[in-house]
Every structure is written in structure tokens, then in C-alpha cells.
Design a protein around this motif. Sequence first.
Motif, PDB file in Angstrom:
ATOM      1  N   ASN A   2       7.221  -2.601  -7.932  1.00 53.16           N
ATOM      2  CA  ASN A   2       8.549  -1.993  -7.905  1.00 53.16           C
ATOM      3  C   ASN A   2       8.617  -0.820  -6.925  1.00 53.16           C
ATOM      4  OD1 ASN A   2       9.478  -3.784  -9.824  1.00 53.16           O
ATOM      5  ND2 ASN A   2       9.055  -2.432 -11.556  1.00 53.16           N
ATOM      6  N   CYS A   3       7.504  -0.106  -6.782  1.00 54.71           N
ATOM      7  CA  CYS A   3       7.474   1.003  -5.826  1.00 54.71           C
ATOM      8  C   CYS A   3       7.658   0.489  -4.401  1.00 54.71           C
ATOM      9  CB  CYS A   3       6.150   1.758  -5.939  1.00 54.71           C
ATOM     10  SG  CYS A   3       6.015   2.820  -7.389  1.00 54.71           S
ATOM     11  N   PHE A   4       7.005  -0.610  -4.079  1.00 54.34           N
ATOM     12  CA  PHE A   4       7.173  -1.177  -2.744  1.00 54.34           C
ATOM     13  C   PHE A   4       8.597  -1.658  -2.518  1.00 54.34           C
ATOM     14  CE2 PHE A   4       2.491  -1.727  -3.026  1.00 54.34           C
ATOM     15  CZ  PHE A   4       2.153  -1.078  -1.848  1.00 54.34           C
TER      16      PHE A   4
ATOM     17  N   ASN B  62      -2.823   0.788   6.941  1.00 54.10           N
ATOM     18  CA  ASN B  62      -2.984   0.841   5.485  1.00 54.10           C
ATOM     19  C   ASN B  62      -2.322   2.081   4.903  1.00 54.10           C
ATOM     20  OD1 ASN B  62      -6.344  -0.169   6.146  1.00 54.10           O
ATOM     21  ND2 ASN B  62      -4.678  -1.522   5.564  1.00 54.10           N
ATOM     22  N   VAL B  63      -2.613   3.223   5.509  1.00 54.37           N
ATOM     23  CA  VAL B  63      -2.075   4.488   5.009  1.00 54.37           C
ATOM     24  C   VAL B  63      -0.557   4.536   5.150  1.00 54.37           C
ATOM     25  CG1 VAL B  63      -2.048   6.992   5.357  1.00 54.37           C
ATOM     26  CG2 VAL B  63      -4.212   5.740   5.423  1.00 54.37           C
ATOM     27  N   CYS B  64      -0.051   4.045   6.256  1.00 52.55           N
ATOM     28  CA  CYS B  64       1.382   4.141   6.499  1.00 52.55           C
ATOM     29  C   CYS B  64       2.190   3.127   5.715  1.00 52.55           C
ATOM     30  CB  CYS B  64       1.661   3.996   7.992  1.00 52.55           C
ATOM     31  SG  CYS B  64       1.145   5.433   8.921  1.00 52.55           S
ATOM     32  N   SER B  65       1.513   2.228   5.001  1.00 46.55           N
ATOM     33  CA  SER B  65       2.213   1.294   4.120  1.00 46.55           C
ATOM     34  C   SER B  65       2.437   1.861   2.727  1.00 46.55           C
ATOM     35  CB  SER B  65       1.419  -0.020   4.009  1.00 46.55           C
ATOM     36  OG  SER B  65       1.362  -0.675   5.258  1.00 46.55           O
ATOM     37  N   LEU B  66       1.844   3.020   2.442  1.00 47.79           N
ATOM     38  CA  LEU B  66       2.037   3.646   1.130  1.00 47.79           C
ATOM     39  C   LEU B  66       3.513   3.919   0.871  1.00 47.79           C
ATOM     40  CD1 LEU B  66      -0.737   6.390   0.858  1.00 47.79           C
ATOM     41  CD2 LEU B  66      -0.404   4.488  -0.719  1.00 47.79           C
ATOM     42  N   PRO B  67       4.029   3.573  -0.306  1.00 56.32           N
ATOM     43  CA  PRO B  67       5.401   3.972  -0.634  1.00 56.32           C
ATOM     44  C   PRO B  67       5.473   5.485  -0.822  1.00 56.32           C
ATOM     45  CG  PRO B  67       4.345   2.903  -2.513  1.00 56.32           C
ATOM     46  CD  PRO B  67       3.400   2.776  -1.371  1.00 56.32           C
TER      47      PRO B  67
END
Length: 395
Positions: A180-182, A348-353
Motif C-alpha cells: 500500500n505504501c508503494f 534501490n534507495v530511490c525506489s523507497l516510498p
Amino acid sequence: MRTELEPLGRSYDVVVANPPYMGAKNMNKWLSGWVKDNYPDVKGDLFSCFMVRNSRMGSQHAQMGFMTPYVWMFIGTYEKLRRFVIEQNTITSLIQLEYSGFSGATVPICTFTLQRGKAEGYRGGYIRLSDFPGADQQAPRALEALADPSCGWFYRRDADTFRQIPGSPIAYWASDTHMNCFASLRPIRDYAYRCNGMTTGDNDRFLRLWHEVSLAKTSCGTGTSEEAVASACKWFPYNKGGDFRKWYGNEDWVINWANNGEDAKTYGHLVPRSQSYMFKPEITWSKISSGKPAFRLKDAGHMFDVAGLCLFPNQEDQRLLLLGVCNSSVSNSFFNFLSPTLNFEVGNVCSLPYPESCGGIESAICETVSNCVKIGRDDYDSLETSWVFKRNPLV
């Protein structure tokens, strides 16, 4: 020859394979060219090419079984392969073994079954054995999960949900809250510029530890390339990752960047990435880690390379908040499936919500992060390896 090849032209109701493993860098020229021409989307390894080829040998609704390295489930190189698996097939079951799952070998292996064609809404069964080291635990724990799905390492997941996550990793153990966060939050890349740093071409020639050079010729706090040239200094702080340290630290290296890197540029092997962001305040982390990532604040004046990856918030006053989010236990739970290998890439890091607001407690978070940075700085500077070390606090 025609007789031997004839079986490869048929369709089968059942296909079972342990494909050969060979990375692209180990292929000879002919094989590399043939793979690129015939399997351009999955050319990274022979096993991924065989996954596609074997899948096409199955008739509609055929059952297929594979044993392969599990890197295809997560890393960016195999994103198109994951899309092929998710969009054109159905994952019916998967077991992810622990690294030492085979006696005498340390390999990242998974075994899984697919059904040819898409079965909408099907929830496959997944078993995660990552927490059970040793070959002697793999089979018993797998059988235990099959007998008792509530054991804690058995999961059910519709593969379509993986598409909600950037890069579509096969993150079967991610919770509905994660998903849900994504779906509801924008990624960090929308709030900060991210970049890889330079490659000198010869670190032994251009890098030194700070105590190996004259401090009189070392600049600290330079804000721009113009200021660096005007300082007439030869050595400048250089961020190249380093040990696990949160909040602050790893101020070890300097680079010869006299006259705007004249020597490095003349040498001819420099790859000068992200030059416009050099010397700016940054959030950094080490690309390779044996555990969790550790994010650190860097003051103005640093240059950085490919091992010391960086974020630059779009708004300067967001640095502390962004640092706090990245170092939080919540973000670590996302990294478990965004980057389950030893590499923490920029993507990877920049895909964090990233939460646009924190319920009005942003200032309290920033104050806490600021205190963490101060504690980290004081701790680091109490070590003799710090260039502002004055005296041992125990003396």
C-alpha cells in the motif's frame, strides 16, 4: 542432426530444467553475439535465456519447473525477465534456499514452478528458507512449511502485486502495508537528485588517506569548483563509501584535484560523473554492505566516487528529514526486498516510498536527526583517525 533437434521443436505439457549458468562476461564472442541477437531482454546470463526458451517449449497451461540462481528475482538486470514471468506465466510455487543450502557450496539458489499462461488472481505458494543456514535444514524446514502454512516462512501472494513495487522484485514476503505504501506514496527520486560519482581510473595514483598528505595543501569546506581552484589546494575530501557508520563518519580519503583535476584529466582514464554536484552538502551511503545500509551526512566540500553514492534533496531544508527516513527501521524493512543482495544501488534507495508529510512532527524528527548527527560526529572525532582529533576523551 535433424533427428536430434526434432524434440526441441515440439510443445510439451511438462518442462523441467536446471539451466546452465554463465554470465555474459564469461561468454565467448560468438555466444555473446548470438544471445544478444536472440534473447536481448534476458542476455545477462545463460540461465535467463534458458528460462525463456524452456517456457516457450511448454504448451498452453503447461507445468514448468526450474532450479536457478535467485538473483533474477531482485536485481535490475533481470527486470524484463521478471515481467515476462509475471505477465505471460503464473508462478505456482517457489522455494528460496539459504546461501549455504547445498553442502559444500555457497550459492543463491531458488527452485520454482510456473504455469504457461496467465491465471488471473492466482496466489502462489512461497517458502523462504533464508533464516535457516545449512544444507541439513533446507528440506526439513520446507516440509514443515508445507505441513503448517502458519509456520512463519510460508507465504501466499498473487504475482501481479509485485508490479506495484519499482522494478517488480519477487518480494513475496512483503506485507500488504508495504504494498500500500508503494501504491499511495511517491518514491524518494521525486524529492531528491541521486547520482553515482566519478571514477579516477587509478585510485593508487590520485587518492591518499588524509594523514598521508600535507594539511596545508588540503581544502575543507570548499563549496564550488571555482572556490576549489581559487584555494590553490591540491587535496580535497573524497567520499568512497567505507565501513558501517550511521549519521556521520568515514572521513578518510582525499583526492588530488589541483587546478580542477588537471592531473586526473590529463591521465586520460577519468570518468567525471556528476561534476555539477561535487562539493555540495550530501547524504551518502556505501554501495556495498554486508548488512543494513548506513546513511551519513556530508558537509560541503566533498567529492565522491561510485562506491560513495549520494542524494541531494530538492529542498535544502529537507536534508535532515530525508536522512532520518533513510536511516529508519521502516526503510530497512523495505530494503529487505528492494535490495536483498549486498549491493545498495542508487535505484534501490530511490525506489523507497517517501512520506510527503509526517503528521506535523517534521521539526521534532529533524531535531532528533540533528542530535544523532552530532553524537555520530563527536564519536568519530574522538578517534585518532579523524583529522580534527585533539585528545582521547579518556585521558
